[in-house]
Structures are given as C-alpha cells and as structure tokens.
Design a protein around this motif. Sequence first.
Motif, PDB file in Angstrom:
ATOM      1  N   PRO A 176      -6.157   2.330   1.033  1.00 12.26           N
ATOM      2  CA  PRO A 176      -7.558   1.908   1.104  1.00 12.26           C
ATOM      3  C   PRO A 176      -8.503   3.110   1.092  1.00 12.26           C
ATOM      4  O   PRO A 176      -9.574   3.063   0.532  1.00 12.26           O
TER       5      PRO A 176
ATOM      6  N   SER B  45      -6.377   2.441  -9.133  1.00 11.50           N
ATOM      7  CA  SER B  45      -6.933   3.557  -8.361  1.00 11.50           C
ATOM      8  C   SER B  45      -6.655   3.446  -6.864  1.00 11.50           C
ATOM      9  O   SER B  45      -6.761   4.429  -6.137  1.00 11.50           O
ATOM     10  N   ARG B  46      -6.276   2.276  -6.398  1.00 10.60           N
ATOM     11  CA  ARG B  46      -6.001   2.129  -4.959  1.00 10.60           C
ATOM     12  C   ARG B  46      -4.555   2.464  -4.602  1.00 10.60           C
ATOM     13  O   ARG B  46      -4.174   2.421  -3.435  1.00 10.60           O
ATOM     14  N   TRP B  47      -3.742   2.821  -5.602  1.00 10.30           N
ATOM     15  CA  TRP B  47      -2.327   3.093  -5.378  1.00 10.30           C
ATOM     16  C   TRP B  47      -2.011   4.578  -5.465  1.00 10.30           C
ATOM     17  O   TRP B  47      -2.542   5.289  -6.316  1.00 10.30           O
TER      18      TRP B  47
ATOM     19  N   ALA C 110       5.507   3.897  -3.633  1.00 13.41           N
ATOM     20  CA  ALA C 110       4.204   3.365  -4.042  1.00 13.41           C
ATOM     21  C   ALA C 110       3.531   2.822  -2.790  1.00 13.41           C
ATOM     22  O   ALA C 110       4.128   2.038  -2.057  1.00 13.41           O
ATOM     23  N   ALA C 111       2.307   3.256  -2.544  1.00 14.95           N
ATOM     24  CA  ALA C 111       1.589   2.806  -1.358  1.00 14.95           C
ATOM     25  C   ALA C 111       0.149   2.495  -1.714  1.00 14.95           C
ATOM     26  O   ALA C 111      -0.516   3.286  -2.389  1.00 14.95           O
ATOM     27  N   ALA C 112      -0.320   1.337  -1.257  1.00 20.78           N
ATOM     28  CA  ALA C 112      -1.724   0.984  -1.431  1.00 20.78           C
ATOM     29  C   ALA C 112      -2.522   1.810  -0.431  1.00 20.78           C
ATOM     30  O   ALA C 112      -2.215   1.819   0.753  1.00 20.78           O
TER      31      ALA C 112
ATOM     32  N   ASP D 266      -4.577  -5.982 -10.583  1.00 18.19           N
ATOM     33  CA  ASP D 266      -4.633  -5.023  -9.486  1.00 18.19           C
ATOM     34  C   ASP D 266      -5.468  -3.827  -9.941  1.00 18.19           C
ATOM     35  O   ASP D 266      -5.677  -3.627 -11.132  1.00 18.19           O
ATOM     36  N   ASP D 267      -5.904  -3.037  -8.983  1.00 16.71           N
ATOM     37  CA  ASP D 267      -6.693  -1.839  -9.267  1.00 16.71           C
ATOM     38  C   ASP D 267      -5.787  -0.624  -9.098  1.00 16.71           C
ATOM     39  O   ASP D 267      -5.378  -0.299  -7.982  1.00 16.71           O
TER      40      ASP D 267
ATOM     41  N   TYR E 212       6.531   0.038  -6.807  1.00 15.58           N
ATOM     42  CA  TYR E 212       5.280  -0.707  -6.922  1.00 15.58           C
ATOM     43  C   TYR E 212       5.528  -2.212  -6.823  1.00 15.58           C
ATOM     44  O   TYR E 212       4.837  -2.924  -6.087  1.00 15.58           O
TER      45      TYR E 212
ATOM     46  N   ALA F  71       6.322  -3.011  -3.263  1.00 15.46           N
ATOM     47  CA  ALA F  71       5.144  -2.883  -2.396  1.00 15.46           C
ATOM     48  C   ALA F  71       4.203  -4.067  -2.567  1.00 15.46           C
ATOM     49  O   ALA F  71       3.576  -4.511  -1.610  1.00 15.46           O
ATOM     50  N   ARG F  72       4.112  -4.581  -3.778  1.00 18.90           N
ATOM     51  CA  ARG F  72       3.276  -5.765  -4.038  1.00 18.90           C
ATOM     52  C   ARG F  72       3.934  -7.038  -3.531  1.00 18.90           C
ATOM     53  O   ARG F  72       3.272  -8.053  -3.363  1.00 18.90           O
TER      54      ARG F  72
END
Length: 121
Positions: free
Chosen positions: A101, A79-81, A97-99, A76-77, A42, A45-46
């Motif tokens: 959409p 739920s988007r991850w 870990a992937a965002a 950050d949200d 994570y 990824a950020r």
Amino acid sequence: MSVSPNWPRRSFHQGNARASRPWADRRDRISFFTLWTLKEAYVKARGVSLSLPVKKLELDLEVSPPIAHFGDEIDDDASRWAFRSLRLTDRHIVGIAAAMPDGELEIVPRRTRAINPSLHV
C-alpha cells in the motif's frame, strides 16, 4: 521438470521471450525459473488459481527489483506490487510478490537449515 513444448508460449508474455525458452542454456533456465516463481508468487498472493491469464503478466527482469506490467485481462494495479527473487542455492529460486500500500519491500534473508535432511537429494 517435464514441460510440454507449447507450455512456455501459453504462459509467458512475448516480452519475456528469452525466459520462455528454459532449456537453451543455464542462463535461460535461471531466467525461466525466476520468471515462473515470480508469476506463481503473484498468483498465490492474489489467492487466485492459475486460471489467471499469467501470459498477460509481464515482468521486466532487466531491472532490479523487477517491474510488473499487467495486460487488460488482469484486474489489478501493477504499481501496488513489489516483486523480489532470491537465489538460495544453485538449484533453488524463491519468488516473492507482495501488495504494497505504501513504502518499500525489504527482504532480509537468513541462513536456513533443512528440517528433514534425509529427504533432500
């Protein structure tokens, strides 16, 4: 891995107490490294450093796939991850870990081989 006895308490949310005791038994070590590789994935990824308060990132490993909960300190949200963990061997765990959409994260592991076998112990 050489770790200070206080390091797990500084790095893990209290909800991940079991994983914060990596040396208790084999199952605890697997939980520890699974949780750590997901947190590290994570952060990478950020594109932020470990100055991100990783203790405020709680991952529920009791469900599959793992679900993240972020403390207020993480802007950050959750739920988007999407988070996934793969045990490649008895000694290797990969955290992803992937965002996302929209849609689902699908991971298809492929058989791999060592590039430099002489370097692997």
